[in-house]
Design a protein around this motif. Structure first.
Motif, PDB file in Angstrom:
ATOM      1  N   ARG A 191      -1.445  -7.078   0.979  1.00 15.23           N
ATOM      2  CA  ARG A 191      -1.531  -5.615   0.815  1.00 15.23           C
ATOM      3  C   ARG A 191      -0.919  -4.925   2.028  1.00 15.23           C
ATOM      4  O   ARG A 191      -1.613  -4.318   2.834  1.00 15.23           O
ATOM      5  CB  ARG A 191      -3.001  -5.175   0.657  1.00 15.23           C
ATOM      6  CG  ARG A 191      -3.735  -5.773  -0.524  1.00 15.23           C
ATOM      7  CD  ARG A 191      -5.101  -5.121  -0.704  1.00 15.23           C
ATOM      8  NE  ARG A 191      -5.915  -5.142   0.501  1.00 15.23           N
ATOM      9  CZ  ARG A 191      -6.793  -6.078   0.812  1.00 15.23           C
ATOM     10  NH1 ARG A 191      -6.997  -7.102   0.005  1.00 15.23           N
ATOM     11  NH2 ARG A 191      -7.481  -6.016   1.935  1.00 15.23           N
ATOM     12  N   ALA A 192       0.374  -5.021   2.170  1.00 12.28           N
ATOM     13  CA  ALA A 192       1.014  -4.512   3.384  1.00 12.28           C
ATOM     14  C   ALA A 192       1.276  -3.012   3.287  1.00 12.28           C
ATOM     15  O   ALA A 192       1.814  -2.531   2.299  1.00 12.28           O
ATOM     16  CB  ALA A 192       2.319  -5.249   3.621  1.00 12.28           C
ATOM     17  N   LYS A 237      -0.389   4.219  -0.871  1.00 11.20           N
ATOM     18  CA  LYS A 237      -1.337   5.343  -0.854  1.00 11.20           C
ATOM     19  C   LYS A 237      -0.840   6.421   0.120  1.00 11.20           C
ATOM     20  O   LYS A 237       0.040   6.148   0.949  1.00 11.20           O
ATOM     21  CB  LYS A 237      -2.714   4.828  -0.425  1.00 11.20           C
ATOM     22  CG  LYS A 237      -2.713   4.194   0.966  1.00 11.20           C
ATOM     23  CD  LYS A 237      -3.984   3.396   1.218  1.00 11.20           C
ATOM     24  CE  LYS A 237      -4.017   2.856   2.637  1.00 11.20           C
ATOM     25  NZ  LYS A 237      -5.200   2.010   2.869  1.00 11.20           N
ATOM     26  N   HIS A 261     -11.470  -7.094   2.775  1.00 10.10           N
ATOM     27  CA  HIS A 261     -10.640  -6.374   3.746  1.00 10.10           C
ATOM     28  C   HIS A 261     -11.124  -6.725   5.148  1.00 10.10           C
ATOM     29  O   HIS A 261     -12.324  -6.666   5.433  1.00 10.10           O
ATOM     30  CB  HIS A 261     -10.772  -4.872   3.481  1.00 10.10           C
ATOM     31  CG  HIS A 261      -9.755  -4.035   4.210  1.00 10.10           C
ATOM     32  ND1 HIS A 261      -8.418  -4.338   4.233  1.00 10.10           N
ATOM     33  CD2 HIS A 261      -9.886  -2.887   4.906  1.00 10.10           C
ATOM     34  CE1 HIS A 261      -7.767  -3.414   4.925  1.00 10.10           C
ATOM     35  NE2 HIS A 261      -8.640  -2.527   5.354  1.00 10.10           N
ATOM     36  N   SER A 300      -3.954  -7.294   5.123  1.00 12.50           N
ATOM     37  CA  SER A 300      -3.053  -6.144   5.209  1.00 12.50           C
ATOM     38  C   SER A 300      -2.071  -6.452   6.344  1.00 12.50           C
ATOM     39  O   SER A 300      -1.859  -7.617   6.686  1.00 12.50           O
ATOM     40  CB  SER A 300      -3.840  -4.858   5.417  1.00 12.50           C
ATOM     41  OG  SER A 300      -4.754  -5.001   6.467  1.00 12.50           O
ATOM     42  N   SER A 301      -1.459  -5.434   6.930  1.00 11.49           N
ATOM     43  CA  SER A 301      -0.344  -5.689   7.859  1.00 11.49           C
ATOM     44  C   SER A 301      -0.718  -6.571   9.050  1.00 11.49           C
ATOM     45  O   SER A 301      -0.068  -7.583   9.320  1.00 11.49           O
ATOM     46  CB  SER A 301       0.209  -4.365   8.374  1.00 11.49           C
ATOM     47  OG  SER A 301       0.771  -3.631   7.316  1.00 11.49           O
ATOM     48  N   LEU A 342      -7.769   1.284  -4.726  1.00 11.26           N
ATOM     49  CA  LEU A 342      -8.640   0.659  -3.721  1.00 11.26           C
ATOM     50  C   LEU A 342      -9.965   1.403  -3.565  1.00 11.26           C
ATOM     51  O   LEU A 342     -10.947   0.841  -3.101  1.00 11.26           O
ATOM     52  CB  LEU A 342      -7.928   0.637  -2.366  1.00 11.26           C
ATOM     53  CG  LEU A 342      -6.623  -0.159  -2.298  1.00 11.26           C
ATOM     54  CD1 LEU A 342      -5.887   0.151  -0.999  1.00 11.26           C
ATOM     55  CD2 LEU A 342      -6.897  -1.653  -2.410  1.00 11.26           C
ATOM     56  N   ASN A 347      -0.374   5.493  11.791  1.00  9.79           N
ATOM     57  CA  ASN A 347      -0.751   5.666  10.383  1.00  9.79           C
ATOM     58  C   ASN A 347      -1.132   7.120  10.090  1.00  9.79           C
ATOM     59  O   ASN A 347      -0.788   7.662   9.047  1.00  9.79           O
ATOM     60  CB  ASN A 347      -1.951   4.781  10.020  1.00  9.79           C
ATOM     61  CG  ASN A 347      -1.806   3.352  10.491  1.00  9.79           C
ATOM     62  OD1 ASN A 347      -1.373   3.114  11.612  1.00  9.79           O
ATOM     63  ND2 ASN A 347      -2.168   2.400   9.658  1.00  9.79           N
ATOM     64  N   ALA A 383       0.871  -1.179   0.000  1.00 10.91           N
ATOM     65  CA  ALA A 383       0.000   0.000   0.000  1.00 10.91           C
ATOM     66  C   ALA A 383       0.905   1.224   0.000  1.00 10.91           C
ATOM     67  O   ALA A 383       1.582   1.504   0.993  1.00 10.91           O
ATOM     68  CB  ALA A 383      -0.910  -0.022   1.223  1.00 10.91           C
ATOM     69  N   TYR A 424       2.324   6.499   2.938  1.00 10.74           N
ATOM     70  CA  TYR A 424       2.239   6.817   4.366  1.00 10.74           C
ATOM     71  C   TYR A 424       3.291   7.863   4.733  1.00 10.74           C
ATOM     72  O   TYR A 424       3.971   7.772   5.756  1.00 10.74           O
ATOM     73  CB  TYR A 424       2.433   5.562   5.219  1.00 10.74           C
ATOM     74  CG  TYR A 424       1.369   4.487   5.100  1.00 10.74           C
ATOM     75  CD1 TYR A 424       0.796   4.169   3.882  1.00 10.74           C
ATOM     76  CD2 TYR A 424       0.956   3.763   6.211  1.00 10.74           C
ATOM     77  CE1 TYR A 424      -0.163   3.172   3.761  1.00 10.74           C
ATOM     78  CE2 TYR A 424      -0.009   2.752   6.112  1.00 10.74           C
ATOM     79  CZ  TYR A 424      -0.555   2.468   4.876  1.00 10.74           C
ATOM     80  OH  TYR A 424      -1.491   1.473   4.765  1.00 10.74           O
ATOM     81  N   ARG A 456     -17.975  -1.098   4.110  1.00 14.41           N
ATOM     82  CA  ARG A 456     -17.416   0.149   3.582  1.00 14.41           C
ATOM     83  C   ARG A 456     -17.478   0.094   2.061  1.00 14.41           C
ATOM     84  O   ARG A 456     -18.275   0.772   1.451  1.00 14.41           O
ATOM     85  CB  ARG A 456     -15.977   0.328   4.089  1.00 14.41           C
ATOM     86  CG  ARG A 456     -15.327   1.630   3.678  1.00 14.41           C
ATOM     87  CD  ARG A 456     -13.930   1.799   4.273  1.00 14.41           C
ATOM     88  NE  ARG A 456     -12.967   0.823   3.763  1.00 14.41           N
ATOM     89  CZ  ARG A 456     -11.659   0.854   4.040  1.00 14.41           C
ATOM     90  NH1 ARG A 456     -11.162   1.787   4.827  1.00 14.41           N
ATOM     91  NH2 ARG A 456     -10.849  -0.054   3.534  1.00 14.41           N
TER      92      ARG A 456
END
Ligand SMILES: *Cc1c(COP(=O)(O)O)cnc(C)c1O
Length: 381
Positions: free
Chosen positions: A227-228, A46, A168, A211-212, A92, A366, A44, A50, A140
């Motif tokens: 998707r880390a 995005k 997700h 994810s993570s 995403l 984050n 990720a 980060y 979502r």
């Protein structure tokens, strides 16, 4: 140092972010080792990776063989392509139909955020690569996992090339019995949907769920991609999680600035806006060339936060300004203008992490990282 006319502004002259290339590489290796064989990274990147600098980070990852990325929105995908990033780029989030042409032009893969959105994408008329988002409980984005017919209809849309399907997890950071049960239900619902698709004779698309936190707590659900985000950058959202993390992660980012000015203030004098700080005794203070417009949370004002200078802590005094921050350096006699101050990272034996700052501000790491500003240069070391 003499500067040439028209010379570029120095990268570390005012306030900057340093990215430790080796840390990124080690974290990528560590996370992949957790996942089942065949699972690849889709980092990720995005929100400017980060705060780490999206193009720089993606370029580093391209160099170690990572060839899939995910971003939040179309502009982030375009930025990566303009930075000559290779591989698949999955968006995403939502893309407005006016921007479908950019998906096509820049070879970006769009998430199908529900069945109605798939129809809009299909109506665009040119072939578009998509991954179908599946809602397994977060409520979502994604078509509801139970709506098998709607999901199957996407595969029949003639302009959509379905390269993947994903969901997700929304409670994977917690390991309470309740959270575990919820997460396992999400994973089962996702697998059930994928099984239904295969039952119709459709070849299994690439799948991804984690994810993570998922990689750390539920690696068995690895699928084709991980998707880390946050863990790849070497930290976790909360300090306690980072402290208890079963695998070694190395923070990749440091946030640094320059000491602009050092001055004495006398007992009874105040400093900064609203005179929020008044010296009880004579103090030495320093102005740093970074402020809340650079992403330093204003909530760190008035002694909540500190910075590191020459391995020592200097508490923030008064209100953080848009472009400057004042710190108390009475205990750092060796300080001089031009010295480096560290807001996130190590100095000697001392360290401040994004998790520390997040705790001081009542948020998660984050948010602290993703808000680091555009004015900061990104240097990969
Ligand atoms: C941001 C995001 C990720 C990455 O999450 P981390 O917790 O930072 O690893 C993965 N998947 C989706 C859908 C996301 O929005």
């Amino acid at each position: 140092m003499k500067q040439q006319q028209n010379a570029p502004v120095s990268a570390n002259g005012r306030a900057w972010v340093e990215i430790d290339r080796q840390a990124l590489r080690e974290n990528a290796k560590t996370l992949l080792a957790l996942c089942p064989k065949g699972c690849r990274l889709m980092p990720a990147v995005k929100a400017n990776a980060y705060g780490h600098g999206a193009v720089g980070v993606a370029r580093e990852l391209n160099q170690i063989g990572v060839n899939a990325f995910c971003v939040a929105c179309v502009s982030e995908g375009v930025e990566l392509r303009k930075g000559r990033i290779k591989g698949d780029i999955l968006i995403l989030g939502y893309t407005h139909p006016d921007d479908f042409t950019l998906l096509h032009r820049y070879r970006l893969t769009q998430t199908v955020i529900d069945a109605a959105y798939a129809k809009q994408l299909n109506r665009y008329g040119k072939k578009l690569a998509v991954h179908i988002g599946i809602d397994t409980g977060m409520r979502r984005l994604g078509e509801k996992s139970e709506n098998t017919d709607a999901i199957l209809s996407v595969f029949r849309m003639k302009n959509l090339i379905v390269n993947g399907i994903y969901s997700h997890l929304c409670d994977d950071d917690s390991l309470t019995e309740e959270s575990r049960a919820f997460t396992e239900k999400q994973a089962a619902a996702f697998e059930q949907t994928v099984a239904e698709i295969q039952k119709q004779g459709i070849p299994r698309p690439k799948t991804h769920l984690l994810s993570s936190y998922g990689a750390i707590h539920y690696p068995q659900y690895g699928g084709d991609y991980l998707r880390a985000g946050i863990a790849l950058y070497g930290i976790l959202s909360k300090k306690a999680d980072a402290d208890e993390c079963p695998v070694p992660l190395i923070p990749a980012l440091s946030l640094k600035t320059r000491v602009a000015s050092v001055r004495e203030i006398l007992a009874g004098e105040s400093a900064g806006y609203n005179r929020a700080f008044t010296a009880k005794q004579n103090r030495k203070i320093a102005s740093l060339a970074i402020g809340y417009a650079d992403g330093v949370p204003r909530a760190l004002s008035c002694g909540v936060g500190s910075v590191l200078i020459h391995g020592k802590k200097a508490p923030i005094v008064g209100q953080i300004c848009m472009d400057q921050t004042i710190v108390d350096v009475t205990e750092i006699p060796e300080i001089n203008p031009g010295d480096t101050a560290i807001l996130i990272g190590r100095s000697g034996d001392a360290e401040i992490t994004a998790c520390d700052i997040a705790a001081q501000c009542g948020t998660i790491a984050n948010e602290i990282l993703s808000r680091l500003g555009n004015r900061l240069t990104r240097i990969i070391t």
